[in-house]
Design a protein around this motif. Structure first.
Motif, PDB file in Angstrom:
ATOM      1  N   ILE A  54       0.834  -1.199   0.000  1.00 55.92           N
ATOM      2  CA  ILE A  54       0.000   0.000   0.000  1.00 55.92           C
ATOM      3  C   ILE A  54       0.872   1.253   0.000  1.00 55.92           C
ATOM      4  O   ILE A  54       0.593   2.223  -0.715  1.00 55.92           O
ATOM      5  CB  ILE A  54      -0.963  -0.010   1.206  1.00 55.92           C
ATOM      6  CG1 ILE A  54      -1.978  -1.145   1.058  1.00 55.92           C
ATOM      7  CG2 ILE A  54      -1.684   1.331   1.322  1.00 55.92           C
ATOM      8  CD1 ILE A  54      -2.845  -1.359   2.282  1.00 55.92           C
ATOM      9  N   GLN A  55       1.934   1.233   0.784  1.00 59.91           N
ATOM     10  CA  GLN A  55       2.845   2.377   0.782  1.00 59.91           C
ATOM     11  C   GLN A  55       3.453   2.588  -0.602  1.00 59.91           C
ATOM     12  O   GLN A  55       3.614   3.726  -1.062  1.00 59.91           O
ATOM     13  CB  GLN A  55       3.959   2.169   1.815  1.00 59.91           C
ATOM     14  CG  GLN A  55       4.887   3.375   1.974  1.00 59.91           C
ATOM     15  CD  GLN A  55       4.174   4.583   2.540  1.00 59.91           C
ATOM     16  OE1 GLN A  55       3.590   4.524   3.616  1.00 59.91           O
ATOM     17  NE2 GLN A  55       4.199   5.703   1.807  1.00 59.91           N
ATOM     18  N   ASP A  56       3.784   1.502  -1.282  1.00 60.26           N
ATOM     19  CA  ASP A  56       4.320   1.603  -2.634  1.00 60.26           C
ATOM     20  C   ASP A  56       3.304   2.256  -3.570  1.00 60.26           C
ATOM     21  O   ASP A  56       3.646   3.095  -4.410  1.00 60.26           O
ATOM     22  CB  ASP A  56       4.690   0.206  -3.137  1.00 60.26           C
ATOM     23  CG  ASP A  56       5.622   0.241  -4.345  1.00 60.26           C
ATOM     24  OD1 ASP A  56       6.181   1.317  -4.629  1.00 60.26           O
ATOM     25  OD2 ASP A  56       5.787  -0.811  -4.993  1.00 60.26           O
ATOM     26  N   LEU A  57       2.022   1.889  -3.391  1.00 59.50           N
ATOM     27  CA  LEU A  57       0.978   2.522  -4.209  1.00 59.50           C
ATOM     28  C   LEU A  57       0.888   4.016  -3.916  1.00 59.50           C
ATOM     29  O   LEU A  57       0.757   4.831  -4.837  1.00 59.50           O
ATOM     30  CB  LEU A  57      -0.361   1.839  -3.945  1.00 59.50           C
ATOM     31  CG  LEU A  57      -1.556   2.451  -4.685  1.00 59.50           C
ATOM     32  CD1 LEU A  57      -2.377   1.376  -5.386  1.00 59.50           C
ATOM     33  CD2 LEU A  57      -2.454   3.222  -3.718  1.00 59.50           C
ATOM     34  N   ILE A  58       0.937   4.378  -2.631  1.00 58.99           N
ATOM     35  CA  ILE A  58       0.887   5.794  -2.255  1.00 58.99           C
ATOM     36  C   ILE A  58       2.068   6.541  -2.870  1.00 58.99           C
ATOM     37  O   ILE A  58       1.913   7.624  -3.446  1.00 58.99           O
ATOM     38  CB  ILE A  58       0.881   5.943  -0.722  1.00 58.99           C
ATOM     39  CG1 ILE A  58      -0.422   5.392  -0.139  1.00 58.99           C
ATOM     40  CG2 ILE A  58       1.061   7.409  -0.320  1.00 58.99           C
ATOM     41  CD1 ILE A  58      -0.416   5.241   1.365  1.00 58.99           C
ATOM     42  N   ASP A  59       3.261   5.938  -2.769  1.00 56.58           N
ATOM     43  CA  ASP A  59       4.451   6.566  -3.323  1.00 56.58           C
ATOM     44  C   ASP A  59       4.354   6.717  -4.843  1.00 56.58           C
ATOM     45  O   ASP A  59       4.868   7.674  -5.423  1.00 56.58           O
ATOM     46  CB  ASP A  59       5.691   5.727  -2.997  1.00 56.58           C
ATOM     47  CG  ASP A  59       5.991   5.641  -1.514  1.00 56.58           C
ATOM     48  OD1 ASP A  59       5.350   6.374  -0.734  1.00 56.58           O
ATOM     49  OD2 ASP A  59       6.852   4.830  -1.130  1.00 56.58           O
ATOM     50  N   THR A  60       3.695   5.762  -5.476  1.00 55.16           N
ATOM     51  CA  THR A  60       3.639   5.725  -6.934  1.00 55.16           C
ATOM     52  C   THR A  60       2.614   6.687  -7.509  1.00 55.16           C
ATOM     53  O   THR A  60       2.895   7.437  -8.441  1.00 55.16           O
ATOM     54  CB  THR A  60       3.312   4.295  -7.403  1.00 55.16           C
ATOM     55  OG1 THR A  60       4.321   3.401  -6.920  1.00 55.16           O
ATOM     56  CG2 THR A  60       3.247   4.214  -8.920  1.00 55.16           C
ATOM     57  N   TYR A  61       1.408   6.659  -6.948  1.00 53.30           N
ATOM     58  CA  TYR A  61       0.311   7.417  -7.541  1.00 53.30           C
ATOM     59  C   TYR A  61       0.041   8.751  -6.843  1.00 53.30           C
ATOM     60  O   TYR A  61      -0.713   9.572  -7.360  1.00 53.30           O
ATOM     61  CB  TYR A  61      -0.974   6.586  -7.521  1.00 53.30           C
ATOM     62  CG  TYR A  61      -0.935   5.405  -8.453  1.00 53.30           C
ATOM     63  CD1 TYR A  61      -1.292   5.544  -9.794  1.00 53.30           C
ATOM     64  CD2 TYR A  61      -0.540   4.148  -8.008  1.00 53.30           C
ATOM     65  CE1 TYR A  61      -1.260   4.463 -10.652  1.00 53.30           C
ATOM     66  CE2 TYR A  61      -0.506   3.057  -8.859  1.00 53.30           C
ATOM     67  CZ  TYR A  61      -0.864   3.219 -10.180  1.00 53.30           C
ATOM     68  OH  TYR A  61      -0.826   2.139 -11.033  1.00 53.30           O
TER      69      TYR A  61
END
Length: 427
Positions: A54-61
């Protein structure tokens, strides 16, 4: 919590996959991101690598993804009951209404006016249990016979004698017992309903965990609700990262509005069951979505109906097109839910789909099948369910069709999902 290893899944930054509904929106390259993205603060309760993904998604989008949305905020959509909070705020409100005699009598004494799907058996049983009177509201705080019959219809979808209470509805767009709560609010203004919901909210937050209450003659009902700290943290972090965060719920919208603020979501970003009004007062009819007009009472925020309401209210899609899966650029990046009622809008999410495991057949079939690598499963944050010992019946009866017929769960390409074993659970 289970020690069973979580199945490894594709990372968020995998090459954009193609699904039947349309290609997934491509994520920005890793080098375009900065190391200063808002961070999730609560680690407790997250299973496996779910928090990291989820953190990766936040960082990405998010906004630190170097304009990932090309000027448009990425959208995140959460179900409410048992997804953002433990227990059900619609139930909490219904129990409060009954204990405090706040349900108004049906128009002309005819219970059919409260729902077009109410069977004759149910209308007759309700009329017999709740005799006519001159008071504005039903005396459910003292008349346990009346309360018991309403509870049977609302909670079980049956009369007190076991006859079907509702019939003739599409099982993928409406659950008439859920809608009935919104319809039983007829005669009150939205602000009055909010005051009722606020009183119920205070009671349920103040009550100790595991508190129960007696409603009617002998119904022992849950009497407490708690916000999930992990979901509050996630919503706060998503918003800080520039996401447009919404709530969708199959509880009445005035009720959801009251609760949403406690999770940091403004009422104008909450979509619940919407009622029509006359002269400022709620009626027993519902607003429409897609091809359903106001008063058709056929589409609420339920399974495919949630897709319709999200497309209409968040993405501005009008008419019958709102009932369809939209191109990837016009869909939510992240979605979270816990029940079969959330299946359609979760499937529409292009980045990640967070599922809190409540052992719901269709949802868990799709989540564990994880056909495109974007489903993540987490035990409930409070009182997680233990392992479901029998496999989910995905290949036979896991799906409920529009007419209520059980059927196999199918992927977007039409292939049947094999039965799935429960592997992410509490312990």
């Amino acid at each position: 919590m289970s020690k069973s290893p979580a199945a490894r899944r594709l990372p968020v930054l995998a090459a954009a996959l193609s699904i039947a509904a349309g290609g997934l929106a491509a994520a920005p390259p890793a080098e375009a991101r900065t190391p200063h993205c808002p961070q999730l603060a609560i680690s407790d309760g997250w299973y496996g690598d779910n928090q990291a993904r989820i953190q990766d998604l936040i960082d990405t989008y998010g906004q630190c993804g170097a304009g990932a949305g090309h000027g448009k905020k990425p959208v995140a959509v959460f179900d409410w009951d048992n997804t953002v909070v433990k227990n059900d705020v619609g139930d909490a409100t219904m129990y409060w209404l009954l204990r405090n005699s706040k349900i108004q009598r049906p128009a002309r004494g005819d219970w059919h006016t409260t729902s077009r799907y109410l069977t004759d058996d149910a209308a007759k049983s309700l009329a017999a249990a709740c005799p006519a009177g001159t008071s504005k509201t039903l005396p459910t705080g003292t008349d346990t016979k009346c309360t018991d019959e309403i509870l049977a219809v609302y909670g079980d979808g049956k009369t007190g004698k076991g006859a079907a209470a509702f019939a003739g509805y599409d099982r993928r767009t409406i659950e008439p017992s859920y809608a009935w709560l919104a319809q039983l609010l007829h005669g009150w203004t939205p602000d009055q309903v909010k005051s009722f919901a606020s009183a119920a909210r205070t009671e349920n937050l103040d009550a100790p965990a595991d508190a129960v209450q007696t409603v009617g003659s002998n119904t022992r009902a849950t009497a407490w609700v708690r916000y999930y700290d992990q979901q509050r943290d996630l919503i706060r972090t998503l918003k800080k990262a520039g996401f447009d965060v919404w709530i969708t719920s199959a509880s009445p919208e005035p009720v959801v509005d009251v609760w949403a603020r406690g999770a940091g979501v403004d009422p104008d970003h909450a979509i619940g069951i919407r009622s029509t009004t006359e002269h400022g007062r709620i009626t027993s009819h519902l607003k429409g979505c897609g091809s359903a007009k106001d008063g058709d009472d056929s589409v609420i925020t339920y399974i495919d109906g949630k897709r319709c309401w999200i497309n209409q209210e968040i993405f501005g899609v009008r008419g019958a097109a709102a009932e369809k899966v939209q191109p990837a650029a016009g869909r939510q990046v992240f979605a979270a839910g816990d029940s079969d009622t959330d299946v359609s809008f979760l499937r529409d999410a292009t980045g990640l789909r967070l599922v809190l495991n409540r052992n719901k057949n269709e949802l868990m079939c799709r989540a564990y099948d994880d056909s495109d690598g974007r489903w993540i499963v987490n035990p409930m944050f409070i009182e997680p369910k233990g392992q479901k010992t029998a496999p989910y019946p995905c290949a036979t009866t896991g799906y409920t069709d529009h007419d209520g017929t059980p059927a196999p769960v199918r992927r977007a390409d039409g292939s049947v999902v094999p039965d799935q074993r429960d592997s992410v659970y509490g312990g």
